[in-house]
Design a protein around this motif. Sequence first.
Motif, mmCIF file in Angstrom:
data_model
loop_
_atom_site.group_PDB
_atom_site.id
_atom_site.type_symbol
_atom_site.label_atom_id
_atom_site.label_comp_id
_atom_site.label_asym_id
_atom_site.label_seq_id
_atom_site.Cartn_x
_atom_site.Cartn_y
_atom_site.Cartn_z
ATOM 1 N N VAL A 1 -5.700 20.787 -1.824
ATOM 2 C CA VAL A 1 -6.024 20.119 -1.117
ATOM 3 C C VAL A 1 -6.068 18.520 -0.974
ATOM 4 O O VAL A 1 -5.241 18.102 -0.396
ATOM 5 C CB VAL A 1 -7.733 21.136 -0.915
ATOM 6 N N PRO A 2 -6.264 17.939 -2.531
ATOM 7 C CA PRO A 2 -5.860 16.812 -2.923
ATOM 8 C C PRO A 2 -4.785 16.054 -2.201
ATOM 9 O O PRO A 2 -4.379 15.191 -2.112
ATOM 10 C CB PRO A 2 -6.865 16.553 -3.906
ATOM 11 N N SER B 1 -5.412 3.062 1.584
ATOM 12 C CA SER B 1 -5.827 2.599 0.411
ATOM 13 C C SER B 1 -6.608 4.040 -0.791
ATOM 14 O O SER B 1 -7.039 4.127 -1.692
ATOM 15 C CB SER B 1 -7.169 2.245 0.412
ATOM 16 N N GLU C 1 -5.532 13.791 -13.036
ATOM 17 C CA GLU C 1 -6.288 14.126 -14.268
ATOM 18 C C GLU C 1 -8.231 14.284 -14.048
ATOM 19 O O GLU C 1 -8.806 14.813 -14.914
ATOM 20 C CB GLU C 1 -7.175 12.028 -14.523
ATOM 21 N N GLY C 2 -7.827 15.338 -13.053
ATOM 22 C CA GLY C 2 -9.049 15.836 -12.332
ATOM 23 C C GLY C 2 -9.661 16.891 -12.974
ATOM 24 O O GLY C 2 -10.405 17.627 -12.443
ATOM 25 N N ALA C 3 -8.091 18.153 -13.010
ATOM 26 C CA ALA C 3 -8.088 19.238 -13.329
ATOM 27 C C ALA C 3 -9.560 20.418 -13.676
ATOM 28 O O ALA C 3 -10.160 21.302 -13.412
ATOM 29 C CB ALA C 3 -6.772 19.681 -13.043
ATOM 30 N N GLY D 1 -6.526 6.995 -5.900
ATOM 31 C CA GLY D 1 -8.029 7.679 -6.360
ATOM 32 C C GLY D 1 -7.499 9.021 -6.120
ATOM 33 O O GLY D 1 -7.998 9.993 -6.861
ATOM 34 N N ASN E 1 -6.055 10.175 -8.979
ATOM 35 C CA ASN E 1 -6.382 10.671 -9.877
ATOM 36 C C ASN E 1 -7.518 11.746 -10.113
ATOM 37 O O ASN E 1 -7.146 12.155 -10.888
ATOM 38 C CB ASN E 1 -7.629 9.067 -10.401
ATOM 39 N N SER E 2 -7.544 11.933 -8.976
ATOM 40 C CA SER E 2 -8.338 13.796 -8.607
ATOM 41 C C SER E 2 -7.532 14.673 -9.067
ATOM 42 O O SER E 2 -8.217 15.858 -9.876
ATOM 43 C CB SER E 2 -8.812 13.543 -7.707
ATOM 44 N N ASP F 1 -4.234 -0.688 4.662
ATOM 45 C CA ASP F 1 -5.487 -0.738 4.084
ATOM 46 C C ASP F 1 -6.770 0.191 3.763
ATOM 47 O O ASP F 1 -7.737 -0.184 3.106
ATOM 48 C CB ASP F 1 -6.323 -2.404 4.735
ATOM 49 N N HIS F 2 -7.077 0.920 4.674
ATOM 50 C CA HIS F 2 -8.068 1.850 4.693
ATOM 51 C C HIS F 2 -8.232 3.285 5.010
ATOM 52 O O HIS F 2 -8.743 3.958 4.469
ATOM 53 C CB HIS F 2 -9.211 1.053 6.221
ATOM 54 N N SER G 1 -12.828 19.582 -14.529
ATOM 55 C CA SER G 1 -13.684 19.422 -14.376
ATOM 56 C C SER G 1 -13.864 20.525 -12.894
ATOM 57 O O SER G 1 -15.122 20.791 -12.741
ATOM 58 C CB SER G 1 -14.290 18.268 -14.134
ATOM 59 N N ALA H 1 -6.538 23.320 -8.106
ATOM 60 C CA ALA H 1 -8.251 23.035 -8.357
ATOM 61 C C ALA H 1 -6.978 21.123 -7.455
ATOM 62 O O ALA H 1 -7.858 20.978 -6.843
ATOM 63 C CB ALA H 1 -7.900 22.421 -10.137
ATOM 64 N N ARG I 1 1.023 -1.500 -0.284
ATOM 65 C CA ARG I 1 0.105 0.252 -0.111
ATOM 66 C C ARG I 1 0.920 1.364 -0.037
ATOM 67 O O ARG I 1 0.750 2.084 -0.576
ATOM 68 C CB ARG I 1 -0.690 -0.162 1.262
#
Lengths: 596, 596
Positions: free
Chosen positions: B521-522, B572, B583-585, B576, B579-580, B568-569, B587, B518, B490
Amino acid sequence: MSYTAPLKDMLFNIRHLADIDAVARLPGFEDAGFDTAQAVLEEAAKFNEGVLAPLNWEGDRNPSSFKDGEVTTTPGFKQAFRQFAEGGWQGLQHPVEFGGQGLPKTIGAACIEMCNSANMSFALCPLLSDGAIEALLTAGSDELKAVYLEKLVSGQWTGTMNLTEPQAGSDLAMVRSRAEPQADGRYKVFGTKIFITYGEHDMAENIVHLVLARVVGAPEGVKGISLFVVPKFLVNSDGSLGARNDVHCVSIEHKLGIKASPTAVLQYGDQGGATGFLVGQENRGLEYMFIMMNAARYAVGVQGIALAERAYQKAVQFAKDRVQSRPVDGSIAASAPIIHHPDVRRMLMTMRAYSEGCRAMATVAAAAYDASHHHTDAEVRRQNQAFYEFLVPLIKGYSTEMSLEVASLGVQVHGGMGFIEETGAAQYLRDAKILAIYEGTTAIQANDLVGRKTARDGGQTARAIAQQVAAAEADLRAQGGDHALAVAQRLQAAREAFLDAVDFVVAGSRTCPNAVYAGSVPYLMLAGNLVAGWQMGRALLAAESCLAKGEDAAFMQAKIVTARFYADHLLSKAPGLRNSIVEGADSVTALALEAF
Amino acid sequence: MSYTAPLKDMLFNIRHLADIDAVARLPGFEDAGFDTAQAVLEEAAKFNEGVLAPLNWEGDRNPSSFKDGEVTTTPGFKQAFRQFAEGGWQGLQHPVEFGGQGLPKTIGAACIEMCNSANMSFALCPLLSDGAIEALLTAGSDELKAVYLEKLVSGQWTGTMNLTEPQAGSDLAMVRSRAEPQADGRYKVFGTKIFITYGEHDMAENIVHLVLARVVGAPEGVKGISLFVVPKFLVNSDGSLGARNDVHCVSIEHKLGIKASPTAVLQYGDQGGATGFLVGQENRGLEYMFIMMNAARYAVGVQGIALAERAYQKAVQFAKDRVQSRPVDGSIAASAPIIHHPDVRRMLMTMRAYSEGCRAMATVAAAAYDASHHHTDAEVRRQNQAFYEFLVPLIKGYSTEMSLEVASLGVQVHGGMGFIEETGAAQYLRDAKILAIYEGTTAIQANDLVGRKTARDGGQTARAIAQQVAAAEADLRAQGGDHALAVAQRLQAAREAFLDAVDFVVAGSRTCPNAVYAGSVPYLMLAGNLVAGWQMGRALLAAESCLAKGEDAAFMQAKIVTARFYADHLLSKAPGLRNSIVEGADSVTALALEAF
């Protein structure tokens, strides 16, 4: 702190996602086409924006109060409830024969959302009445129906659900309230019920309590629970109010939120026994209560959407007004409204995408509910029933958890002002927290999803939904273009994650229940995320089609980029959840009990 | 509502993750070895558990109140602050020459955590004094130091930070308070400051305000801001208190949480001008303020950890006591304490793993701070400084966001009882929300991380950290066993996700700032998650090594499975987020302004 009903979005969903034309082809709903939807929603918007929304903040500042057994609601609530009743809003979805308007849930749900956006504490009263009506319609004798339904449907009286006792919360097997049969067929009810929403108030003449209790000598556990009607005032044979019944409010709670909504401790039978009337048959109370609960769970999910919408609107307003710092891209050479800052956009878009995604999910579920009750083909009814029932825990669980995140983001957008109560953003955060708790916590919803909704049919309904998602992916790929293709890709990843989780749940629910239930809430969040994201994908397709026809370009373009945002930033969480569920079960329960 | 300091965990971190032996080899810290740490922490635990923790709930029920310009704190606070001061707790990390104890941050941070777990509203007062001390130490003249430092360090007086004005929150360029130079070298200060924590109170004889203001004629923007000391009471040359200065509290805020901590609106100069003393040089105020801010930001991160710990302890207690429903695995044939339910375990483990992970991160950062100030080798100092500064926004941003999630889970574990204020769980949720806002919102931390901490050195520090993570992965693989291997896997995925995000940030921060910010924060959440998860991986290795030596098996096994759970939690979630970010800037900023 105003509220504007999102009529365009609601009507878009009703038309394009829920297919109101198909709903209007169902027997009994012939008059409930798009035009009716539009007319009803516009009327609802007027009432909720004008009458209920301005009272929301006042309810927080000046909550219901308790004195000498009586509850006084926030100034203005009583009058507003009269207007609500006179407007016919309580009866919107209830049968015409009892004075209701008999509209489909597809339309009614939008009205309920508006009411909750406007004033969630207020809206809880009709929400509970709806549950009581539902239970009496399904299981009540003709006599009970005759005495109670019309007055509940008109809003002259209100209803409550009495489940919880101090030792019996999620665990209804531990209900101890008891009912003693009397010679006249009535029962004497005794016990203490807590957390009774609008268990006592001054907004209506009478309160019709639906109460879980054990008939003396009944089996232990949930199989020995019966359901009773216990009215605050007994009803004379001519329908007039008679003697005060032996049910009394002994206190109301001091709560984090929904402060205007009185949460009562009710004492039954301290003066010889409260007179109760059995609903249906003895020992089938839980079954009937679940009818109320399922209606209420859907409605609580809608509350989450409603709250998210209101928090979003408030945050947008602040972000447009508050001037602070220059944009990072240099597009404005001075301090600018904070909506120009990318992270503020990210927060607002998150709030918006969650609200729209969950609203789309709830609207589609409402149409399935309508079809499950009204379609002429039994197989179609069955399929819609299965689909609807699978979605109820998602709507309740996912929409309420998201509402908490959205309300918290709403405070965050306001910065330091958000922490000041007078700003109003904090109220939504405080109010939101109850939604993931009452009518079954998120864990209880997740148990339902795992056990009754997924494992019981071997994952059949879950996989059928995944197939529909796959079909939407294909449609999105056929549509083409950056946005549609990106959404298709995220949907595919989320669907595959979901299917892995379904396999894990189905394979293990009996053999390794600890492992499956360790991932039950993540599974619910994954499923809710997928279904809402799927509906956003469908919305994108519908918006493209409307765009092509030249309809409302601004709205359609906004819908498309919101769907894209949903996919990039929310659906993208799905694979991580899959890993937690499928690969992370052991570490949930590995810590020794003594180590906590 | 009691609190037990997590001494074992703190001392484990101090010994094995922060390497207290190395800290004790730094000049000036020769006496600050493990034994000292243990002795100090045990003493701190006694004081905080016994004196401050019992006042926490009282502070919420009976907050600070305002009347006629004066603030009365919660009953008991004044006396407790005397005990705090007399115990020498204010001076723990401050120089011996001003009466402090000169302990390293590695030890001090644990004490500050305890104080905040015990009573966050109380702890804010010394937290702000620490900031004032730090600023005076760094930039104050010898005269200012002589007048103020000893009394601040002893806790006889307290300090405040005055940045915010109604129009100037995150945007300090908009500060309008002004300072007029006087013939005697002093200044007259005028203006309104808001959100001033402990800006007025009755717990100390004098309040030393550190105030940002513009000297008349100074440049616009942040380059024209100076820092002033404005004491509530002027100080006579013999150190006694003189005339009341022209700074007055005009109101305190009605807040969502930290209610015992008075948040003041301060009016400067309404009666001719408040007497102020310049700190350092004119127009360098922001630079000095950042010294206070950076100390305060670290401390606010510790507040998040502290609050999470307290919420966790409360939830564990409830989960062990509350009996409700049978375990799904049939291990108990009757209703059982809810800690036996997998989802309750999942919630408690989430709370625990977050708290431990962030505590480990903060402890390691504290050791780096100590090395950055005390190491004899300039290059080692520089490296530690860079590492520490990279971690500050993570500690502030990630630990506070997690504390909100943890506090919300804490309410959730309590079910309906959690929503009742008297239960006490809701207070932590209300208190937590401020942490992600004050001393720079999470977005402000993220800007700092992106701009100053990542892009400025071309990602060098970020990649150096990733290399250290990779080394830990190799150690975990060499260790072997299910838990270590799973954590390594992980960590690798999270590290790769982080490196992608670093590349994205470095490549785009100038050319496409909207896209980079954009995802700021993520990116912060991803980095914080990785660094905390990395420290949990190191903790696992240390625990295995202790286990092999036969040390405290129960604690070490718990640490190992908690690290596994973290991986694990929580880790993990990293892919994601990648990707935000990457690849997500588009939107985030695609929606037209008018569409909101």
